[in-house]
Enzyme design. Structure first.
Site, PDB file in Angstrom:
ATOM      1  N   SER A  72     -82.168  48.092  17.460  1.00  5.07           N
ATOM      2  CA  SER A  72     -81.282  49.257  17.472  1.00  5.07           C
ATOM      3  C   SER A  72     -79.849  48.956  17.882  1.00  5.07           C
ATOM      4  O   SER A  72     -78.989  49.851  17.811  1.00  5.07           O
ATOM      5  CB  SER A  72     -81.854  50.344  18.380  1.00  5.07           C
ATOM      6  OG  SER A  72     -82.963  50.944  17.763  1.00  5.07           O
ATOM      7  N   THR A  73     -79.557  47.741  18.280  1.00  7.65           N
ATOM      8  CA  THR A  73     -78.164  47.366  18.453  1.00  7.65           C
ATOM      9  C   THR A  73     -77.420  47.532  17.127  1.00  7.65           C
ATOM     10  O   THR A  73     -76.195  47.676  17.105  1.00  7.65           O
ATOM     11  CB  THR A  73     -78.062  45.930  19.005  1.00  7.65           C
ATOM     12  OG1 THR A  73     -78.822  45.852  20.225  1.00  7.65           O
ATOM     13  CG2 THR A  73     -76.630  45.532  19.314  1.00  7.65           C
TER      14      THR A  73
END
Length: 388
Positions: A72-73
């Site tokens: 999710s970065t």
């Protein structure tokens, strides 16, 4: 725990030696396998370190240009695509999503705004019907199902982390406005011109550079399973429909797909550069990507609450801006409550603090059990702010 610290490569300005020390401690005390960390200060790279192994068998050293799936970065760069379009007057964050994506108005969603997508407030945290990984790889099918579904809660009232759906929701708006999927748009507008080593998905020709993700230790995975068992239906839909982990993310099918919430691949240097655009108030490397006003808009808080998906795992309220999490009183991204960032499942992180002028990128291959605030990441963030 291990007394052995692998050789650390790269450079670190003397002022930031505390970051290097924390990076080494992650290998000695926190079970790191392979990792890299980069820090920029006022646009200058002051820390760029890597160490360890790119595979669990420890046959491939982590190199300067080793890539890894950052989970999710990836959401930070995906949000950046929408903000670029808004900055150019092509996208109104206060307009209904259906103004750009007419099918989205189904099932009572005609008043859902673009800002609700960016801030995880659309109520579409996960699909209601079973959705397999193979179906997730089908952009048209996934976005059609999202457009047709009824929200889990009243849109705009609360955040509920959109773990996988975020990238399809924001990404489809980007596609409707620009004609390009987020991966192609990001490459054309940001990573290509700035020479940033980051892609959504992974081109097959780059597979040899990719680190192999490793599952959390059995004890950690057991704790994770217990936490998942207590989740509400919307949270289960968000985090486990479909379920994906280290093994799935290392497959050619995952890498070939466009999953703008979860399958960005890059180096720590690339993550620090992308988040550095926001730390630089819209500029990076002497090039303007966003106006200063648009960069500031990213950290416009949308209201603190107990997140409907992640709330069970956090003892405090959290707040999401327009695409990134605010550090808040818990200090997820350092002591400045208005610093912003995004964690990736298992430990990776991108951080931007425009007030301090710093960005940080941290990437790993041994996943921890945490969706956010992995102890390894928190050690690096703490070390960074100890010298500012």
């Amino acid at each position: 725990m291990s007394e052995h610290v692998p050789q650390v490569h790269g450079h670190c300005d003397a002022r930031f030696d505390a970051v290097r020390a924390a990076f080494e401690e992650n290998f000695r005390d926190r079970d790191e396998l392979g990792a890299a960390v980069t820090v920029t200060a006022d646009g200058v790279t002051v820390v760029d370190l890597w160490a360890g192994w790119a595979d669990p068998a420890r046959t491939r050293p982590w190199e300067r240009d080793t890539l890894v799936n950052v989970w999710s970065t990836t959401k930070g760069p995906t949000a950046l695509c929408a903000h670029i379009l808004a900055d150019r007057g092509l996208l109104d964050l206060d307009a209904p999503v259906a103004a750009y994506w007419p099918e989205f108005a189904a099932a009572g969603k005609e008043n859902v705004l673009v800002r609700h997508l960016l801030s995880h407030r659309s109520g579409l945290a996960g699909l209601r019907e079973p959705h397999s990984l193979e179906q997730l790889y089908d952009w048209e099918l996934t976005t059609a199902r999202l457009a047709a579904m009824e929200p889990w809660w009243e849109p705009g009232t609360r955040s509920g982390y959109h773990a996988l759906t975020y990238g399809f929701l924001v990404g489809e708006v980007v596609r409707r406005v620009s004609g390009l999927l987020p991966g192609a748009f990001l490459e054309r507008e940001v990573t290509g011109p700035l020479g940033i080593d980051f892609t959504i998905g992974l081109p097959e020709k780059e597979a040899g550079r990719a680190a192999e993700l490793v599952h959390p230790r059995a004890a950690d995975a057991s704790e994770q399973a217990k936490a998942f068992a207590q989740l509400a239906p919307a949270a289960i839909a968000a985090l486990a429909n479909p379920a994906a982990g280290a093994a799935e993310a290392c497959t050619p099918a995952w890498r070939a797909a466009e999953i703008p919430a979860a399958n960005g691949h890059g180096t720590a240097r690339a993550v620090a550069a992308l988040y550095g655009v926001l730390a630089g108030r819209g500029s990076h490397g002497g090039r303007r990507v966003l106006s200063a006003e648009a960069a500031e808009r990213v950290r416009e808080g949308q209201g603190a609450c107990r997140d409907l998906v992640l709330g069970a795992g956090f003892p405090h309220e959290t707040e999401i801006g327009l695409g990134l999490w605010l550090s808040g009183p818990n200090g997820s991204y350092g002591p400045n409550p208005r610093a912003i960032g995004h964690d990736g499942f298992g430990g990776s992180c991108g951080l931007a603090d425009p007030d301090a002028g710093v960005s940080l990128g941290y990437v790993i291959n041994r996943m921890g059990p945490h969706i956010a605030d992995d102890p390894r990441k928190m050690a690096l963030v703490g070390a960074l702010y100890s010298v500012l």
